[in-house]
Write a protein that holds these residues in place. Structure first.
Motif, PDB file in Angstrom:
ATOM      1  N   UNK A  73      -1.253 -20.802  -0.479  1.00 50.42           N
ATOM      2  CA  UNK A  73      -0.897 -19.692  -1.329  1.00 50.42           C
ATOM      3  C   UNK A  73       0.099 -18.661  -0.823  1.00 50.42           C
ATOM      4  N   UNK A  74       1.055 -18.341  -1.536  1.00 54.23           N
ATOM      5  CA  UNK A  74       1.982 -17.194  -1.162  1.00 54.23           C
ATOM      6  C   UNK A  74       1.811 -15.974  -2.258  1.00 54.23           C
ATOM      7  N   UNK A  75       1.911 -14.630  -1.968  1.00 50.62           N
ATOM      8  CA  UNK A  75       1.903 -13.671  -2.578  1.00 50.62           C
ATOM      9  C   UNK A  75       3.128 -12.869  -2.477  1.00 50.62           C
ATOM     10  N   UNK A  76       3.775 -12.339  -3.554  1.00 48.87           N
ATOM     11  CA  UNK A  76       5.009 -11.532  -3.646  1.00 48.87           C
ATOM     12  C   UNK A  76       4.739 -10.385  -4.347  1.00 48.87           C
ATOM     13  N   UNK A  77       4.231  -9.119  -3.635  1.00 48.46           N
ATOM     14  CA  UNK A  77       4.080  -8.002  -4.250  1.00 48.46           C
ATOM     15  C   UNK A  77       5.193  -7.194  -4.703  1.00 48.46           C
ATOM     16  N   UNK A  91       2.987   1.729 -20.722  1.00 49.14           N
ATOM     17  CA  UNK A  91       4.092   0.899 -20.419  1.00 49.14           C
ATOM     18  C   UNK A  91       3.803  -0.351 -19.549  1.00 49.14           C
ATOM     19  N   UNK A  92       4.785  -0.864 -18.852  1.00 48.07           N
ATOM     20  CA  UNK A  92       4.316  -2.089 -18.253  1.00 48.07           C
ATOM     21  C   UNK A  92       5.082  -2.241 -16.783  1.00 48.07           C
ATOM     22  N   UNK A  93       4.321  -3.057 -15.929  1.00 43.12           N
ATOM     23  CA  UNK A  93       4.427  -2.951 -14.494  1.00 43.12           C
ATOM     24  C   UNK A  93       4.007  -4.509 -14.116  1.00 43.12           C
ATOM     25  N   UNK A  94       4.973  -4.893 -13.311  1.00 45.08           N
ATOM     26  CA  UNK A  94       5.040  -6.187 -12.693  1.00 45.08           C
ATOM     27  C   UNK A  94       4.162  -6.004 -11.133  1.00 45.08           C
ATOM     28  N   UNK A  95       2.903  -6.551 -11.121  1.00 45.32           N
ATOM     29  CA  UNK A  95       2.256  -6.183  -9.865  1.00 45.32           C
ATOM     30  C   UNK A  95       2.932  -7.238  -8.931  1.00 45.32           C
ATOM     31  N   UNK A  96       2.906  -8.489  -9.241  1.00 42.53           N
ATOM     32  CA  UNK A  96       3.719  -9.461  -8.398  1.00 42.53           C
ATOM     33  C   UNK A  96       3.213 -10.901  -8.729  1.00 42.53           C
ATOM     34  N   UNK A  97       3.785 -11.687  -7.962  1.00 45.67           N
ATOM     35  CA  UNK A  97       3.792 -13.177  -8.238  1.00 45.67           C
ATOM     36  C   UNK A  97       2.764 -13.865  -7.031  1.00 45.67           C
ATOM     37  N   UNK A 131      -1.629  -8.701  -3.247  1.00 47.71           N
ATOM     38  CA  UNK A 131      -0.670  -8.045  -4.204  1.00 47.71           C
ATOM     39  C   UNK A 131      -1.286  -6.530  -4.339  1.00 47.71           C
ATOM     40  N   UNK A 132      -2.541  -6.461  -4.206  1.00 51.47           N
ATOM     41  CA  UNK A 132      -3.186  -5.202  -4.208  1.00 51.47           C
ATOM     42  C   UNK A 132      -3.540  -4.411  -2.871  1.00 51.47           C
ATOM     43  N   UNK A 133      -2.775  -5.046  -1.914  1.00 50.79           N
ATOM     44  CA  UNK A 133      -2.703  -4.475  -0.772  1.00 50.79           C
ATOM     45  C   UNK A 133      -3.711  -4.632   0.529  1.00 50.79           C
TER      46      UNK A 133
END
Length: 168
Positions: A73-77, A91-97, A131-133
């Motif tokens: 698995x890879x994460x891209x914040x 509003x909207x926010x992209x947390x990541x992939x 993604x959440x740190x």
């Protein structure tokens, strides 16, 4: 509110509802995290989960991490984790992939003697926590905290502790 978008490659079994698995896994990770308040936030926070093949993950791993091999698995914040506690309003926010490799995931599931769906859920939880740190590479304490959060999220999905040591 948490929104989950998915993209399932043809190498992933079409009999499984990967969209539902991703949605439940991402929500469980967020709900178990120190950022659980994001679940009920008026802000639309999107997580993208891609189920793809080993070749694509190998390419991404080489390009972004300098490792010329596939990984599970890879994460891209898309934002700095310290900003998560400061989010407010609508509003909207992209947390990541979060990107999963089919072959690696299936091989690891077989080694652990668990269904691919169970291991994929674990990897999605793991990737979402990144993604959440959350980080397991900075210190043993951070790794322990991340694993405990994973255990809590997976238990909420009815999945046994993947870190439990079984006596043989």
């Amino acid at each position: 509110m948490i929104l989950v978008e998915t993209d399932s490659g043809e190498e992933w079994d079409s009999r499984t509802d990967w969209d539902n698995l991703a949605e439940r896994s991402v929500r469980a990770a967020v709900a178990s995290s120190r950022h659980a308040g994001l679940i009920d936030s008026p802000l639309a926070i999107e997580v993208s989960v891609k189920f793809t093949d080993d070749d694509e993950v190998k390419t991404l791993n080489a390009a972004y991490r300098g490792k010329d091999r596939p990984t599970n698995v890879l994460s891209f914040p898309m934002m700095e984790p310290e900003m998560l506690g400061q989010l407010s309003g609508a509003g909207e926010l992209l947390l990541g992939d979060v990107v999963l490799a089919r072959g690696v995931c299936a091989a690891e599931a077989a080694d652990k003697a668990v269904p691919v769906e169970t291991h994929a859920a674990h990897l999605i939880v793991h990737g979402t926590l990144h993604l959440l740190g959350y980080d397991h590479e900075t210190s043993d304490g951070d790794a322990d905290h991340m694993e405990a959060t994973e255990r809590e999220a997976l238990a909420s999905l009815g999945i046994s502790d993947p870190y439990a040591i079984t006596e043989v």
